[in-house]
Motif scaffolding. Structure first.
Motif, PDB file in Angstrom:
ATOM      1  N   ILE A   1       8.974   9.634  -2.263  1.00 40.00           N
ATOM      2  CA  ILE A   1       7.878   8.724  -2.618  1.00 40.00           C
ATOM      3  C   ILE A   1       8.413   7.302  -2.530  1.00 40.00           C
ATOM      4  O   ILE A   1       9.535   7.035  -2.960  1.00 40.00           O
ATOM      5  N   GLY A   2       7.625   6.389  -2.012  1.00 43.96           N
ATOM      6  CA  GLY A   2       8.080   4.994  -1.988  1.00 43.96           C
ATOM      7  C   GLY A   2       7.093   4.103  -1.268  1.00 43.96           C
ATOM      8  O   GLY A   2       6.160   4.578  -0.615  1.00 43.96           O
ATOM      9  N   PRO A   3       7.292   2.788  -1.392  1.00 50.04           N
ATOM     10  CA  PRO A   3       6.395   1.843  -0.729  1.00 50.04           C
ATOM     11  C   PRO A   3       6.435   1.992   0.797  1.00 50.04           C
ATOM     12  O   PRO A   3       7.362   2.586   1.350  1.00 50.04           O
ATOM     13  N   VAL A   4       5.429   1.445   1.437  1.00 46.03           N
ATOM     14  CA  VAL A   4       5.354   1.456   2.903  1.00 46.03           C
ATOM     15  C   VAL A   4       6.617   0.818   3.488  1.00 46.03           C
ATOM     16  O   VAL A   4       7.057  -0.234   3.021  1.00 46.03           O
ATOM     17  N   GLY A   5       7.212   1.476   4.473  1.00 50.15           N
ATOM     18  CA  GLY A   5       8.358   0.879   5.180  1.00 50.15           C
ATOM     19  C   GLY A   5       9.687   0.927   4.451  1.00 50.15           C
ATOM     20  O   GLY A   5      10.664   0.317   4.872  1.00 50.15           O
ATOM     21  N   ALA A   6       9.759   1.689   3.331  1.00 51.15           N
ATOM     22  CA  ALA A   6      11.017   1.724   2.570  1.00 51.15           C
ATOM     23  C   ALA A   6      12.071   2.606   3.232  1.00 51.15           C
ATOM     24  O   ALA A   6      13.258   2.481   2.970  1.00 51.15           O
ATOM     25  N   GLY A   7      11.613   3.549   4.098  1.00 56.03           N
ATOM     26  CA  GLY A   7      12.593   4.385   4.800  1.00 56.03           C
ATOM     27  C   GLY A   7      12.534   5.858   4.478  1.00 56.03           C
ATOM     28  O   GLY A   7      13.522   6.576   4.610  1.00 56.03           O
ATOM     29  N   LYS A   8      11.351   6.360   4.053  1.00 58.22           N
ATOM     30  CA  LYS A   8      11.216   7.795   3.731  1.00 58.22           C
ATOM     31  C   LYS A   8      11.373   8.643   4.997  1.00 58.22           C
ATOM     32  O   LYS A   8      12.180   9.557   5.045  1.00 58.22           O
ATOM     33  N   SER A   9      10.577   8.319   6.012  1.00 56.85           N
ATOM     34  CA  SER A   9      10.644   9.088   7.267  1.00 56.85           C
ATOM     35  C   SER A   9      12.000   8.887   7.943  1.00 56.85           C
ATOM     36  O   SER A   9      12.551   9.812   8.538  1.00 56.85           O
TER      37      SER A   9
ATOM     38  N   LEU B   1       3.326   4.147  -0.707  1.00 52.61           N
ATOM     39  CA  LEU B   1       2.601   3.601  -1.862  1.00 52.61           C
ATOM     40  C   LEU B   1       2.165   2.182  -1.519  1.00 52.61           C
ATOM     41  O   LEU B   1       2.939   1.422  -0.934  1.00 52.61           O
ATOM     42  N   GLU B   2       0.967   1.827  -1.908  1.00 58.39           N
ATOM     43  CA  GLU B   2       0.523   0.451  -1.697  1.00 58.39           C
ATOM     44  C   GLU B   2       0.030  -0.111  -3.016  1.00 58.39           C
ATOM     45  O   GLU B   2      -0.364   0.622  -3.909  1.00 58.39           O
ATOM     46  N   GLU B   3       0.066  -1.453  -3.123  1.00 55.69           N
ATOM     47  CA  GLU B   3      -0.261  -2.089  -4.407  1.00 55.69           C
ATOM     48  C   GLU B   3      -1.702  -1.865  -4.833  1.00 55.69           C
ATOM     49  O   GLU B   3      -1.982  -1.522  -5.968  1.00 55.69           O
ATOM     50  N   GLN B   4      -2.635  -2.089  -3.900  1.00 60.94           N
ATOM     51  CA  GLN B   4      -4.048  -2.032  -4.263  1.00 60.94           C
ATOM     52  C   GLN B   4      -4.444  -0.609  -4.637  1.00 60.94           C
ATOM     53  O   GLN B   4      -3.940   0.344  -4.081  1.00 60.94           O
TER      54      GLN B   4
END
Length: 258
Positions: free
Chosen positions: A22-30, A85-88
């Motif tokens: 789990i993590g914000p967009v572009g953090a490096g999960k994939s 995950l995104e803020e909005q």
């Protein structure tokens, strides 16, 4: 690598442990999945879509088994990738969706809809998920270069997720990615990762912001632009994976025979 190959989940009913990222967009999960896959394949691979788009490239729930080499058998873990995950609110991954994933309701390749959460009763009304289908360890993937820029909204979202994961008794850890981009000493030599005070302060910052112990924050560097594997990079990636398997064992040990 030998330890990971030889690993067997504590419960005989579970053939492969499931690790949710789990993590914000572009953090490096994939990218983490691609990197682990590359280490075991012995060459660069890119099965999971990864990149630096502003919104999540992953729109489905994906479960990625990793094989031990090109024609090898599947290794005893599955990495589960989610939408960023995104803020909005109403954008990115929904907390109700995470809850369904943790409890094993969501099938592979289920396409997320940010406006309406997954309805478990649609899929699994006839039977509860088995222990094998549940998530055994949760990993938050956080970009080291963006920790200080994390908004309070995102922090609140992560806190709500953490609370949910805690209530289900699932162990949690943090993967701190892009340490080489955050620190020039590490970029110069990855072996500096545990001795630079900068990385240490970043680990402490993640620990206090996410409310996880320092020992559960692991700095790594995913493969992104390299064409060849590098031993020091592999060591960090495999150490993190080893810890995930240990945590999954803690969960299975806690669940006890079912």
């Amino acid at each position: 690598m030998k330890m990971i190959r030889d690993y067997k989940p504590l419960m005989p009913s579970v053939s492969r442990v499931r690790i949710l990222m789990i993590g914000p967009v572009g953090a490096g999960k994939s990218s983490f999945f691609n990197s682990i896959n590359s280490v075991f394949m012995g060459r660069m691979t890119s099965k999971a879509m990864s990149g630096s788009a502003g919104t999540s490239l992953t729109t489905q729930f994906r479960t990625y088994p990793v094989k031990d080499g090109r024609e090898g058998k599947p290794l005893p873990f599955v990495l589960c990738d989610t939408m960023g995950l995104e803020e909005q609110s109403g954008a990115g991954l929904d907390i109700d969706d995470i809850s369904s994933i943790l409890q094993g309701h969501v099938p592979d390749r289920y396409k997320f809809n940010p406006t309406t959460p997954f309805q478990p009763e649609e899929q699994k009304a006839f039977r509860p998920p088995s222990l094998q289908e549940k998530i055994h360890c949760v990993v938050y993937v956080i970009d080291a270069t963006k920790i200080s820029l994390m908004s309070s909204k995102l922090e609140e979202k992560l806190a709500a997720i953490r609370k949910k994961v805690n209530s289900l008794g699932i162990p949690q850890m943090v993967l701190m990615t892009k340490v080489d981009e955050a620190c020039s000493d590490v970029e110069e030599d990855l072996q500096n990762i545990y001795i630079t005070s900068y990385v240490k302060t970043k680990v402490q910052e993640v620990s206090s912001r996410l409310g996880v112990p320092v020992s559960c924050v692991l700095p790594v560097k995913n493969y992104s632009q390299e064409l060849e594997l590098e031993l020091n990079c592999d060591v960090l990636l495999l150490t993190a994976l080893q810890q995930m398997l240990n945590f999954a064992d803690d969960y299975l040990d806690d669940v006890g025979p079912i």
